[in-house]
Enzyme design. Structure first.
Site, PDB file in Angstrom:
ATOM      1  N   ASP A  86      -2.474 -28.357  -0.032  1.00 53.38           N
ATOM      2  CA  ASP A  86      -1.586 -28.257  -1.194  1.00 53.38           C
ATOM      3  C   ASP A  86      -2.089 -29.122  -2.344  1.00 53.38           C
ATOM      4  OD1 ASP A  86       0.029 -26.565   0.210  1.00 53.38           O
ATOM      5  OD2 ASP A  86       1.520 -28.084   0.755  1.00 53.38           O
ATOM      6  N   ASP A 106      -3.019 -27.970  -6.067  1.00 47.72           N
ATOM      7  CA  ASP A 106      -2.370 -28.598  -7.224  1.00 47.72           C
ATOM      8  C   ASP A 106      -3.403 -29.102  -8.228  1.00 47.72           C
ATOM      9  OD1 ASP A 106       0.133 -28.108  -6.244  1.00 47.72           O
ATOM     10  OD2 ASP A 106       0.386 -30.105  -5.338  1.00 47.72           O
ATOM     11  N   SER A 143      23.365   1.911  -3.776  1.00 44.13           N
ATOM     12  CA  SER A 143      23.696   1.060  -2.631  1.00 44.13           C
ATOM     13  C   SER A 143      23.716   1.928  -1.379  1.00 44.13           C
ATOM     14  CB  SER A 143      25.073   0.419  -2.825  1.00 44.13           C
ATOM     15  OG  SER A 143      25.080  -0.402  -3.960  1.00 44.13           O
ATOM     16  N   GLU A 155      13.474  -0.755   9.201  1.00 46.18           N
ATOM     17  CA  GLU A 155      13.015  -1.972   8.551  1.00 46.18           C
ATOM     18  C   GLU A 155      14.123  -3.019   8.621  1.00 46.18           C
ATOM     19  OE1 GLU A 155      11.527  -1.032   4.537  1.00 46.18           O
ATOM     20  OE2 GLU A 155      11.708   1.071   5.118  1.00 46.18           O
ATOM     21  N   LYS A 200      16.777  -5.472   7.432  1.00 43.64           N
ATOM     22  CA  LYS A 200      17.553  -5.559   6.191  1.00 43.64           C
ATOM     23  C   LYS A 200      17.799  -7.031   5.897  1.00 43.64           C
ATOM     24  CE  LYS A 200      21.594  -3.772   3.838  1.00 43.64           C
ATOM     25  NZ  LYS A 200      21.958  -5.088   3.307  1.00 43.64           N
ATOM     26  N   ASP A 209      19.178 -10.324   4.159  1.00 43.02           N
ATOM     27  CA  ASP A 209      20.422 -10.712   3.505  1.00 43.02           C
ATOM     28  C   ASP A 209      20.069 -11.547   2.279  1.00 43.02           C
ATOM     29  OD1 ASP A 209      23.058 -11.063   2.942  1.00 43.02           O
ATOM     30  OD2 ASP A 209      23.443 -12.532   4.511  1.00 43.02           O
ATOM     31  N   ARG A 233      20.351  -5.496 -10.197  1.00 43.53           N
ATOM     32  CA  ARG A 233      20.829  -4.135  -9.988  1.00 43.53           C
ATOM     33  C   ARG A 233      21.907  -3.754 -11.004  1.00 43.53           C
ATOM     34  NH1 ARG A 233      25.030  -1.488  -7.985  1.00 43.53           N
ATOM     35  NH2 ARG A 233      24.683   0.509  -6.988  1.00 43.53           N
ATOM     36  N   GLU A 269      13.854  -7.607  -2.357  1.00 40.22           N
ATOM     37  CA  GLU A 269      14.936  -8.550  -2.068  1.00 40.22           C
ATOM     38  C   GLU A 269      14.438  -9.977  -2.297  1.00 40.22           C
ATOM     39  OE1 GLU A 269      18.982  -8.062  -0.702  1.00 40.22           O
ATOM     40  OE2 GLU A 269      17.397  -6.589  -0.945  1.00 40.22           O
ATOM     41  N   TYR A 290      10.312  -3.400  -0.698  1.00 34.17           N
ATOM     42  CA  TYR A 290      10.490  -2.377   0.326  1.00 34.17           C
ATOM     43  C   TYR A 290      10.531  -0.949  -0.209  1.00 34.17           C
ATOM     44  CZ  TYR A 290      15.254  -3.250  -1.339  1.00 34.17           C
ATOM     45  OH  TYR A 290      16.356  -3.448  -2.137  1.00 34.17           O
ATOM     46  N   LYS A 330      24.107  -1.970  10.310  1.00 38.04           N
ATOM     47  CA  LYS A 330      24.440  -3.389  10.347  1.00 38.04           C
ATOM     48  C   LYS A 330      24.541  -3.904  11.779  1.00 38.04           C
ATOM     49  CE  LYS A 330      25.012  -4.414   5.916  1.00 38.04           C
ATOM     50  NZ  LYS A 330      26.296  -4.895   5.419  1.00 38.04           N
ATOM     51  N   CYS A 388      60.128   1.014  -1.639  1.00 41.33           N
ATOM     52  CA  CYS A 388      58.987   0.298  -2.229  1.00 41.33           C
ATOM     53  C   CYS A 388      59.339  -1.174  -2.397  1.00 41.33           C
ATOM     54  CB  CYS A 388      58.626   0.913  -3.579  1.00 41.33           C
ATOM     55  SG  CYS A 388      57.362  -0.023  -4.476  1.00 41.33           S
ATOM     56  N   CYS A 399      59.415  -1.917  -6.546  1.00 38.53           N
ATOM     57  CA  CYS A 399      60.400  -1.345  -7.466  1.00 38.53           C
ATOM     58  C   CYS A 399      61.670  -0.847  -6.778  1.00 38.53           C
ATOM     59  CB  CYS A 399      59.767  -0.204  -8.269  1.00 38.53           C
ATOM     60  SG  CYS A 399      59.368   1.270  -7.288  1.00 38.53           S
ATOM     61  N   CYS A 456      54.823   5.127  -2.535  1.00 37.28           N
ATOM     62  CA  CYS A 456      55.956   4.941  -3.434  1.00 37.28           C
ATOM     63  C   CYS A 456      56.001   6.143  -4.364  1.00 37.28           C
ATOM     64  CB  CYS A 456      55.774   3.658  -4.248  1.00 37.28           C
ATOM     65  SG  CYS A 456      56.946   3.485  -5.610  1.00 37.28           S
ATOM     66  N   CYS A 488      56.256   2.655 -11.145  1.00 33.29           N
ATOM     67  CA  CYS A 488      56.331   1.420 -10.360  1.00 33.29           C
ATOM     68  C   CYS A 488      55.426   0.356 -10.996  1.00 33.29           C
ATOM     69  CB  CYS A 488      55.883   1.683  -8.925  1.00 33.29           C
ATOM     70  SG  CYS A 488      55.755   0.187  -7.914  1.00 33.29           S
TER      71      CYS A 488
END
Length: 670
Positions: A34, A38, A83, A119, A121, A123, A142, A176, A228, A319, A413, A416, A431, A436
């Site tokens: 590193d 640098d 989505s 694949e 997913k 988070d 998005r 992602e 992806y 999921k 209800c 109301c 209702c 209402c």
């Protein structure tokens, strides 16, 4: 050092730094320390400061720089963003497989041999990257799927995202942004040391970091990425992928970091085995995984399947088993929605689950309460997956003390006091009072929301304040509000009142389909509204449509048609519609009835040189034609540009007339 030597040294430094960046941040390999890296970066920065004429936008020194932004500008996506729908069980993924095959059989006359990619997913936080001639041009959130926010400066700080690709291409890439487990733990330790509130979960950190106005904050969070999807690419020496698996290979080839855990299966059973395997070992990875993204591998079949109003038909999020916790039902309170449906909601003893505190869980309806045998005072198991609303999945009978109380749905209800009625075809109770207060309030929330009029700055709390001060009676009254009306309200100052009125004024024109959504008709969402706006030239045509005409529209069944027809027959709705139309203007798609293209349908595929696809679509519609998404034997013309997709192959197989751009322009000019 002469100028040529200086330039050569700078270019060699960039090349070397980028090589080691790619090894470390994309391939997880390291060839130099590193501190050595640098040192190279420090030399490059010093040389560029002395010779700014050799500074370029894709230099490694430009990953963090510039002053904090005042605000994010908006970016209209080149490719519409969607989505995924979710499933949580083996039965759910098998149902998805069945739907895919049934839809393809309808299109092709037989069930084809298809394969699926599985694949992991991640988070994290979705990002859309645009490259021009191989250079990173923009990075956007998005947003609402059509328009996002420009977060390019923040995304540049993420080392795994290339500023320059290995090939000089134009491309749109989806991926992602995520924070690793070690980085998340280290960030929270530092916040704890400083006495600051701890981060709830890494997804929120990633999203919050990318939406910081100061890129230095994003850089300090040490974010990472996986890409992806490659919905668009064009350029020299590029073979357009024909499968999702080939897309991933091409993304790796041009320099992106992709998740290594992708498998190809020729049936859904393989996908299930992959899901079972990773549901057990997901915690061993250095990042959070919440499921498996399942996609039809063949892009030709993806195009045939297309999209619903909100999600692709060719892909789904499978999921993992949801995170669960136990808590107590302290009370059950009935809410009245905008369509009058009464929904019982459990008020819970607060419990932390998936990084957030949960105090409410829906019980859906009376039948669900009976199925669970849920009582006030019960100890229950609740579950939550991602952004899904928490729900009660089980009552722990053995924890009962005898003090629990049975819940009974009210006959009137709760807001109301009006009569309620049970739906004869289902478990819902409504209702019957269209006036209402709760129905009216929630209807107004919906009216100003993003999917409808999208009035900036007017959320539920503002609506509540305006209603509580009796400034409006219905949604049309919103357009009569003035600054002087708002300033006396506790929430408002002069500037905020002015901003809200400006936001209202900016929405006096609205596309036809969004206007239809805003009316809040039962069963009418985005996709149905688009279908209605495409079928009827004006609101007057829709208003006067017969039940038979509505039922004849594709994808609108008897129940939906009945709901639309009844809405326009209602006397109160007629008065409201007239009032609203006196305050706003509907923007209609211009389609010339009786034009040269009347009765003709067009498909556009590939990149056109002389105009955008959107302009081509407008010109076809102006001449009375229709532009569709899927090729069928009834398609009149398929217009192809550079790098046409699978629609071109389908048109050839069906014998549909194919036009190149020159022929298309000639047809427009006739």
């Amino acid at each position: 050092m002469e100028k040529k030597e200086t330039k050569d040294r700078i270019e060699k430094l960039r090349e070397t730094i980028n090589h080691h960046r790619y090894l470390y941040h994309v391939l997880d390999r390291q060839e130099i320390s590193d501190t050595a890296l640098d040192s190279l970066k420090r030399e490059l920065r010093e040389m560029e400061e002395k010779h700014p004429e050799f500074l370029t936008a894709d230099s490694p020194t430009q990953r963090v720089g510039g002053k904090p932004l005042d605000k994010f500008r908006k970016i209209k996506h080149k490719i519409r963003q969607w989505s995924f729908d979710d499933v949580f069980s083996e039965e759910g993924i098998k149902d998805f497989d069945h739907r895919v095959k049934r839809a393809l059989e309808k299109e092709l006359g037989k069930v084809p041999e298809i394969s699926y990619t599985a694949e992991l997913k991640i988070d994290g936080f979705k990002i859309i990257l645009t490259y021009k001639k191989g250079l990173l041009f923009s990075a956007a959130t998005r947003g609402d799927g059509v328009t996002g926010e420009d977060v390019t400066q923040n995304v540049k700080t993420i080392e795994s995202i290339p500023l320059r690709l290995a090939k000089e291409v134009d491309a749109v890439v989806e991926g992602e942004i995520w924070m690793g487990r070690k980085e998340f733990e280290a960030a929270n330790k530092e916040r704890e040391r400083l006495g600051e509130a701890l981060f709830a979960n890494p997804r929120n950190v990633a999203a919050g970091s990318i939406r910081q106005l100061d890129p230095k904050i994003a850089a300090s969070r040490k974010l990472n990425s996986f890409v992806y999807d490659l919905p668009f690419i064009t350029g020299h020496d590029i073979k357009i992928p024909k499968t999702q698996y080939e897309e991933i290979e091409l993304l790796r080839e041009v320099g992106f970091k992709t998740n290594p855990h992708i498998k190809l299966y020729d049936n859904v059973d393989g996908v299930i085995s992959f899901w079972n395997e990773w549901s057990k070992k997901r915690s061993k990875e250095g990042y959070w995984i919440d499921g498996v993204a399942v996609k039809v591998n063949e892009i030709y079949y993806q195009n045939l399947l297309g999209y619903t109003g909100k999600a692709p038909r060719f892909a789904i999020a499978f999921k993992f088993p949801t995170e669960q916790s136990t808590t107590k039902i302290e009370d059950i309170v009935v809410q009245v929605g905008r369509t009058g449906v009464l929904t019982p909601v459990a008020h819970l003893t607060p419990v932390l689950i998936l990084g957030s505190t949960v105090t409410r869980a829906t019980l859906h309806n009376e039948e669900e309460i009976k199925r669970l045998d849920a009582k006030i005072g019960d100890t229950v198991i609740i579950q939550k997956a991602g952004d899904v609303i928490p729900e009660i999945v089980q009552v722990l009978d053995e924890m009962r003390t005898g003090k629990e109380r049975k819940f009974i749905m009210p006959k009137l209800c709760p807001v109301c006091g009006s009569k309620t009625m049970k739906d004869p075809d289902g478990p819902l109770i409504k209702c019957l009072n269209v006036k209402c207060p709760s129905r009216r309030r929630r209807g107004l929330y919906y009216f100003v929301s993003k999917r409808a009029f999208n009035i900036v700055g007017m959320g539920p709390k503002i609506i509540d304040a305006i209603l509580d001060n009796s400034l409006i009676q219905d949604a049309a009254d919103i357009f009569d509000l003035r600054e002087g009306d708002l300033i006396p309200i506790e929430r408002f100052a002069e500037k905020s009142a002015k901003n809200l009125v400006s936001g209202i004024e900016a929405r006096r024109e609205i596309p036809f389909e969004r206007f239809v959504v805003a009316l809040g008709m039962l069963h009418v969402g985005d996709e149905t509204a688009e279908g209605l706006a495409g079928h009827f030239p004006t609101i007057e045509g829709l208003k006067s449509a017969t039940l038979e005409e509505l039922e004849a529209i594709p994808n609108i069944g008897g129940v939906v048609a009945g709901s639309i027809h009844d809405w326009f027959l209602d006397k109160g709705n007629k008065i409201f519609l007239e009032k609203l139309l006196s305050r706003v203007s509907i923007v209609y798609e211009k389609k010339k009835n009786g034009g040269r293209f009347q009765g003709k349908s067009f498909i556009l595929t590939g990149t056109l040189d002389g105009m955008s696809r959107e302009e081509a679509r407008r010109r076809v519609k102006a001449l009375g034609g229709d532009v569709h998404e899927s090729v069928s034997k009834n398609t009149s013309y398929v217009v192809i540009g550079k790098n046409p997709g699978s629609k071109y192959d389908r048109a050839k197989s069906l014998g549909v007339k194919i036009l190149n751009e020159r022929e298309f322009l000639s047809l427009l000019k006739k």
